[in-house]
Design a protein around this motif. Sequence first.
Motif, short mmCIF file in Angstrom:
data_model
loop_
_atom_site.label_atom_id
_atom_site.label_comp_id
_atom_site.label_asym_id
_atom_site.label_seq_id
_atom_site.Cartn_x
_atom_site.Cartn_y
_atom_site.Cartn_z
N PRO A 149 -24.40 -10.02 2.49
CA PRO A 149 -23.54 -9.09 3.24
C PRO A 149 -23.82 -9.11 4.73
O PRO A 149 -22.89 -8.97 5.55
CB PRO A 149 -23.83 -7.72 2.62
CG PRO A 149 -25.11 -7.87 1.89
CD PRO A 149 -25.18 -9.29 1.46
N PHE A 150 -25.09 -9.29 5.12
CA PHE A 150 -25.43 -9.34 6.55
C PHE A 150 -24.74 -10.54 7.22
O PHE A 150 -24.18 -10.42 8.31
CB PHE A 150 -26.95 -9.44 6.73
CG PHE A 150 -27.38 -9.50 8.17
CD1 PHE A 150 -27.51 -8.35 8.92
CD2 PHE A 150 -27.63 -10.72 8.79
CE1 PHE A 150 -27.90 -8.40 10.26
CE2 PHE A 150 -28.02 -10.79 10.12
CZ PHE A 150 -28.15 -9.62 10.85
N GLU A 151 -24.79 -11.69 6.56
CA GLU A 151 -24.15 -12.87 7.12
C GLU A 151 -22.64 -12.70 7.18
O GLU A 151 -22.00 -13.13 8.15
CB GLU A 151 -24.50 -14.10 6.26
CG GLU A 151 -25.91 -14.61 6.46
CD GLU A 151 -26.15 -15.11 7.88
OE1 GLU A 151 -25.58 -16.15 8.24
OE2 GLU A 151 -26.89 -14.44 8.63
N LEU A 152 -22.06 -12.08 6.16
CA LEU A 152 -20.60 -11.89 6.14
C LEU A 152 -20.12 -11.03 7.30
O LEU A 152 -19.14 -11.38 7.97
CB LEU A 152 -20.16 -11.26 4.82
CG LEU A 152 -19.80 -12.20 3.68
CD1 LEU A 152 -19.46 -11.41 2.42
CD2 LEU A 152 -18.61 -13.09 4.06
N ILE A 153 -20.78 -9.91 7.53
CA ILE A 153 -20.28 -9.03 8.61
C ILE A 153 -20.41 -9.70 9.97
O ILE A 153 -19.62 -9.42 10.88
CB ILE A 153 -20.97 -7.64 8.62
CG1 ILE A 153 -22.45 -7.76 8.97
CG2 ILE A 153 -20.76 -6.90 7.30
CD1 ILE A 153 -23.09 -6.43 9.34
#
Length: 220
Positions: free
Chosen positions: A31-35
């Motif tokens: 999720p960190f990479e996606l945002i």
Amino acid sequence: MKSLNQLLLGFDYEQNFRDDDFYVGKSNYHPFELINKWPRWEKNFLNISGDKFSGKTHLTNIFLKKFKGIRVESNLLNDENLKAIKPYQNIVLENLSSDVNEKLIYSLFNIIDQDNKFLIITSLEPITKIDFRLDDLKSRTKNCLLSKIENPDDEVMFALILKNLSDRQITLEKKLIDFIIKRIERSYGKIFEFIYKIDKISLKKKKSIDFKIINEALEE
């Protein structure tokens, strides 16, 4: 957080804090990479799920600080909110559950689609597992990118314990933190509960934290 990073480095520990003290580990890397890849998403809808205290709101704070937008609590969504989001490209819908006005949520999904906006939805469980009654809404949830924050691994547990103790001006030796990690339940909620207990016991006894106090907190 400079002092925390210094402690991590002092422990010969990988410095993995980025963006407002959010610790990036295996359990929350996706999720960190996606945002941070916005707007290069496959879809305009992103659902970030995870347990309470797992860092979902922290992630959306990072996103809104970096890319701007508006945040709405799902159980407070109303017609005025739907009008208010019009000027914004990015909308964050927090804490989605089955206890919401499903027609308004469905209308929000339609607005995102029609105006080519982006929606981040946070929830305890993946949106596709929420038992909505409205079939049209159920169908729309299948159009979301799904990203789950998993239970914390040892690295994330170490970082969370270290950060929360540091916030309370408490420092522990690495061997004491390792001792805690081996004995505490692998859960974000249990970590925060333990930190509260150990701080309370230490203050009550007016003693620095040692193995005896740690065991007392674990047994409570």
